[in-house]
Design a protein around this motif. Structure first.
Motif, PDB file in Angstrom:
ATOM      1  N   ARG A  99     -12.217  22.153  38.937  1.00 46.25           N
ATOM      2  CA  ARG A  99     -11.521  21.192  39.784  1.00 46.25           C
ATOM      3  C   ARG A  99     -12.306  19.884  39.850  1.00 46.25           C
ATOM      4  NH1 ARG A  99      -9.794  23.853  45.275  1.00 46.25           N
ATOM      5  NH2 ARG A  99     -11.944  24.539  45.217  1.00 46.25           N
ATOM      6  N   ARG A 101     -13.459  17.965  42.229  1.00 46.85           N
ATOM      7  CA  ARG A 101     -14.651  17.878  43.068  1.00 46.85           C
ATOM      8  C   ARG A 101     -15.857  18.568  42.410  1.00 46.85           C
ATOM      9  NH1 ARG A 101     -14.271  19.630  48.038  1.00 46.85           N
ATOM     10  NH2 ARG A 101     -12.196  20.441  48.327  1.00 46.85           N
ATOM     11  N   ASP A 102     -15.590  19.660  41.706  1.00 46.31           N
ATOM     12  CA  ASP A 102     -16.699  20.383  41.085  1.00 46.31           C
ATOM     13  C   ASP A 102     -17.256  19.628  39.891  1.00 46.31           C
ATOM     14  OD1 ASP A 102     -16.550  22.491  42.914  1.00 46.31           O
ATOM     15  OD2 ASP A 102     -14.904  23.398  41.808  1.00 46.31           O
ATOM     16  N   LEU A 103     -16.357  18.959  39.153  1.00 47.41           N
ATOM     17  CA  LEU A 103     -16.819  18.152  38.025  1.00 47.41           C
ATOM     18  C   LEU A 103     -17.679  16.993  38.537  1.00 47.41           C
ATOM     19  CD1 LEU A 103     -16.833  17.556  35.028  1.00 47.41           C
ATOM     20  CD2 LEU A 103     -14.735  16.268  35.299  1.00 47.41           C
ATOM     21  N   ALA A 126     -21.428  12.475  46.089  1.00 50.10           N
ATOM     22  CA  ALA A 126     -20.233  12.820  45.315  1.00 50.10           C
ATOM     23  C   ALA A 126     -18.990  12.234  45.973  1.00 50.10           C
ATOM     24  CB  ALA A 126     -20.110  14.332  45.184  1.00 50.10           C
ATOM     25  N   HIS A 127     -18.956  12.313  47.303  1.00 50.70           N
ATOM     26  CA  HIS A 127     -17.818  11.762  48.044  1.00 50.70           C
ATOM     27  C   HIS A 127     -17.711  10.255  47.818  1.00 50.70           C
ATOM     28  CE1 HIS A 127     -15.589  10.362  51.597  1.00 50.70           C
ATOM     29  NE2 HIS A 127     -14.963  11.523  51.498  1.00 50.70           N
ATOM     30  N   MET A 130     -16.468   9.463  44.380  1.00 50.15           N
ATOM     31  CA  MET A 130     -15.023   9.679  44.240  1.00 50.15           C
ATOM     32  C   MET A 130     -14.257   8.548  44.910  1.00 50.15           C
ATOM     33  SD  MET A 130     -14.275  13.709  44.108  1.00 50.15           S
ATOM     34  CE  MET A 130     -14.289  14.106  45.792  1.00 50.15           C
ATOM     35  N   LEU A 136     -10.409  10.194  45.266  1.00 51.67           N
ATOM     36  CA  LEU A 136     -10.558  11.117  46.399  1.00 51.67           C
ATOM     37  C   LEU A 136      -9.354  12.027  46.569  1.00 51.67           C
ATOM     38  CD1 LEU A 136     -12.241   9.388  49.454  1.00 51.67           C
ATOM     39  CD2 LEU A 136     -12.930  11.459  48.244  1.00 51.67           C
ATOM     40  N   GLU A 137      -8.158  11.458  46.373  1.00 50.53           N
ATOM     41  CA  GLU A 137      -6.957  12.271  46.607  1.00 50.53           C
ATOM     42  C   GLU A 137      -6.740  13.298  45.502  1.00 50.53           C
ATOM     43  OE1 GLU A 137      -5.992   8.370  44.755  1.00 50.53           O
ATOM     44  OE2 GLU A 137      -7.206   9.080  46.409  1.00 50.53           O
ATOM     45  N   ASP A 140      -8.964  18.138  44.827  1.00 52.74           N
ATOM     46  CA  ASP A 140      -8.697  19.570  44.680  1.00 52.74           C
ATOM     47  C   ASP A 140      -7.889  19.919  43.442  1.00 52.74           C
ATOM     48  OD1 ASP A 140     -10.053  20.702  46.893  1.00 52.74           O
ATOM     49  OD2 ASP A 140      -8.592  19.729  48.198  1.00 52.74           O
TER      50      ASP A 140
END
Lengths: 276, 362
Positions: A99, A101-103, A126-127, A130, A136-137, A140
């Motif tokens: 996903r 976020r994990d990348l 990370a946030h 993004m 950000l959207e 997931d």
């Protein structure tokens, strides 16, 4: 300013890379300077991607040096290098589904400990990455369901999560349509301006190169043909010689930058009959 | 997360840490609990029905107590340790090679370990070996050590053969491994025939794979190599995740790719070296288990690796229970059970991979 330039300056000197008997790069020098976008241009096989890999430290040159603030890049511990230099490849192949976020969190790998457990500041970084890359959207979503443009922005976010001083991009727009290419390069330019990132980007499209880069490095069969501002490098004579075809070079009166267009055989022949 | 659909717009906490020390602890705890349940169930199953509570309360010489605690428990514990090693080793190899068909068996690593392990075992049983210090307890060291060397050498050999022009092609790698395994099995069978008069019993069981309780010391060696392999691989999980981006992607994230690869091969060789002397060449556990685990926990290697160990343990306990009970008093080698499950599964994966490769091209 020290003798090595502004801190965070990457300097390559007399780089040669040989694959067997063939020289991909031969005596190439380059400077990647904070707050500046360096465009690397040239025809296929001129050594653009090889140069970016050498600058990123993922490929060792056969001879020559790459120095970061006067320290040899290949003597730098790998993880320290990865905290200072991030690479956005042309394409990212993923062997397992992952996903977004994990990348992006993978970009924190050079900052985490041996067992790779993320701390609060890793999540914040990370946030923020993004947010900056406007993904950000998508956090997931599985990466393999994204469009080409979204995917490249996610890969950019992964690079930004490394919190680098130097950002290197290898033809990041080659699989993007016009809108997404421009969106991505707008973002890169903004980061360079706002955060003083040193950027080097390989671009196939000379018009994008003219519009987004402060300086250009024109490669021809593994050697530097010209280096300077876009106006200095994108000359009719040099481009025709290096690309081996007749081109149309003019000033775009909207941007004030040069535009370079290829010409079909029909138009090339007409040009010969009525020289400009 | 799902309760805060808009949390991602500004709150950094929305990006919940996927893997923390607490969560890893929780994963191990839950998996261990599941394994304990599976082990308890396996203890009750067998040709003789026993009342567990009666067995627990019975004196040490009571038949029920003997059946549960001296016959079944050592075997179930050993099956769990071997299964854990194979599941973990398979998950590590699949991550390292970015290939869902990889496992110690398919890559020939089990075969190489069995081959040198059996040679060491024959050496330890020939007349006069004891005089040379090879007999008895020394076998506990030299057999796993030889198996470790065999596993590592095979990994190098198979990689070397499959390497063309600096690149390792995945299909050549797997094919080389499978061929090497068949070769090792043939040599072991040959040695068995020769070594018969040296009383090297049960060697044939190595080829198919049988849980062989040789004593507490051997089980402890297997558990020790499992723990060592787990620690080494847990410390490589971050690098294995980065390797999902390819060698160059991993290198740009600061991973020493060559060193990460060596660490994983050493860990897998350790796991196999502990398991093979007490179980032979059991196939398919390392192949199937990581797939099921990834369906449950995703593809983050920090979770996949430990979960594959626990799931491998549970799977082999169940498979071995089936092996010693389905035919009544006659025992099947557990390798037959895992092959019956794994063969069709392997073909399914192969078909799916071929279909995906076709999809990528078009």
């Amino acid at each position: 300013m020290s003798e090595h330039g502004v801190p965070g300056t990457l300097v390559a000197t007399s780089i040669a890379v040989r694959y067997g008997a063939r020289a991909a790069l031969d005596g190439v020098g380059a400077r990647v300077v904070p707050g500046e976008v360096l465009g690397v241009i040239g025809p296929n096989g001129s050594g653009k991607s090889t140069l970016i890999r050498v600058l990123a430290g993922v490929r060792a040159p056969s001879s020559g040096t790459v120095q970061l603030d006067g320290r040899d890049l290949h003597a730098l511990p790998r993880r320290e290098r990865a905290r200072r230099i991030a690479l956005v490849p042309q394409e990212t192949h993923l062997s397992f589904p992952i996903r977004v976020r994990d990348l992006v969190l993978l970009g924190r790998a050079p900052h985490t400990g041996r067992f790779g457990l993320e701390r609060a500041d890793d999540l914040r970084a990370a946030h923020e990455a993004m947010a900056r890359a406007a993904v950000l959207e998508l956090a997931d979503r599985p990466v393999d369901e994204l469009s080409g443009g979204e995917r490249q922005r996610v890969v950019l976010a992964r690079a930004l999560a490394q919190d680098p001083e130097i950002l290197l991009l290898d033809e990041p727009t080659s699989f993007l349509d016009l809108k997404h290419a421009v969106l991505l390069l707008d973002l890169v330019r903004e980061l360079c301006r706002a955060r003083g990132l040193a950027v080097a980007v390989v671009l196939h499209d000379l018009n994008l190169a003219a519009m987004y880069c402060d300086r250009l490095l024109l490669l021809d069969r593994g050697r530097v043909h010209a280096v300077g501002t876009p106006d200095e490098v994108l000359t009719y004579r040099d481009l025709c010689a290096v690309y081996g075809t007749e081109l149309y070079v003019a000033l775009n009166d909207v941007t004030g930058r040069l535009v370079v267009l290829p010409l079909s055989r029909e138009h090339r022949e007409r040009l010969v009959r009525t020289p400009p | 997360m799902s309760s805060h659909p808009h949390a991602s717009s500004g709150d950094p906490e929305a990006l919940v840490a996927r893997v923390t020390a607490t969560r890893l602890g929780l994963l191990h705890g839950i998996c261990a609990a599941v394994l304990v349940v599976v082990v308890l169930a396996a203890l009750l199953v067998g040709p003789v029905a026993v009342d567990p509570i009666a067995a627990w309360r019975a004196p040490a010489d009571d038949p029920a107590h003997v059946i549960v605690f001296e016959a079944r428990l050592p075997r179930v514990v050993l099956a769990a340790a071997v299964g854990g090693a194979l599941g973990l080793g398979g998950a590590a190899l699949q991550a390292l090679l970015s290939n869902p068909l990889a496992c110690p068996h398919v890559l020939g690593i089990s075969g190489g370990a069995a081959l040198l392990g059996i040679l060491a075992m024959i050496a330890a049983t020939v007349p006069g070996a004891a005089a040379l210090g090879l007999g008895g307890a020394a076998g506990l060291v030299i057999v796993p050590a030889a198996a470790f060397a065999g596993a590592l050498l095979t990994a190098l050999l198979v990689q070397g053969v499959a390497r063309t022009g600096g690149r390792v092609t995945p299909h050549t790698l797997l094919l080389t491994g499978v061929v090497f395994n068949a070769f090792a099995a043939a040599v072991i069978t040959f040695l068995n025939t020769l070594a018969d008069f040296y009383r090297a019993q049960g060697i044939l069981a190595w080829v198919v794979g049988t849980i062989t309780v040789r004593g507490t010391a051997w089980t402890l060696v297997c558990v020790a190599t499992l723990v060592a392999g787990l620690v080494l691989l847990a410390a490589s999980a971050r690098d294995l995740n980065a390797l999902g981006l390819g060698d160059e992607g991993a290198a740009s994230l600061g991973v020493d790719v060559a060193r990460a690869r060596r660490a994983v091969y050493v860990a897998v060789a350790l796991l196999v070296a502990g398991a093979v002397p007490v179980s032979g060449m059991i196939g398919f556990v390392g192949l199937i288990v990581p797939h099921v685990v990834r369906l449950l926990v995703g593809s983050d290697q920090r979770l996949v690796l430990p979960a594959s160990m626990w799931a491998g343990a549970a799977f082999l306990v169940l498979a071995d229970t089936a092996a010693r009970t389905v035919l009544g008093a006659t025992e099947l080698p557990v390798g037959v059970v895992t092959a019956l499950c794994g063969g069709p599964f392997f073909l399914f994966l192969l078909r799916r991979q071929a279909a995906q490769a076709l999809g990528d091209v078009s």
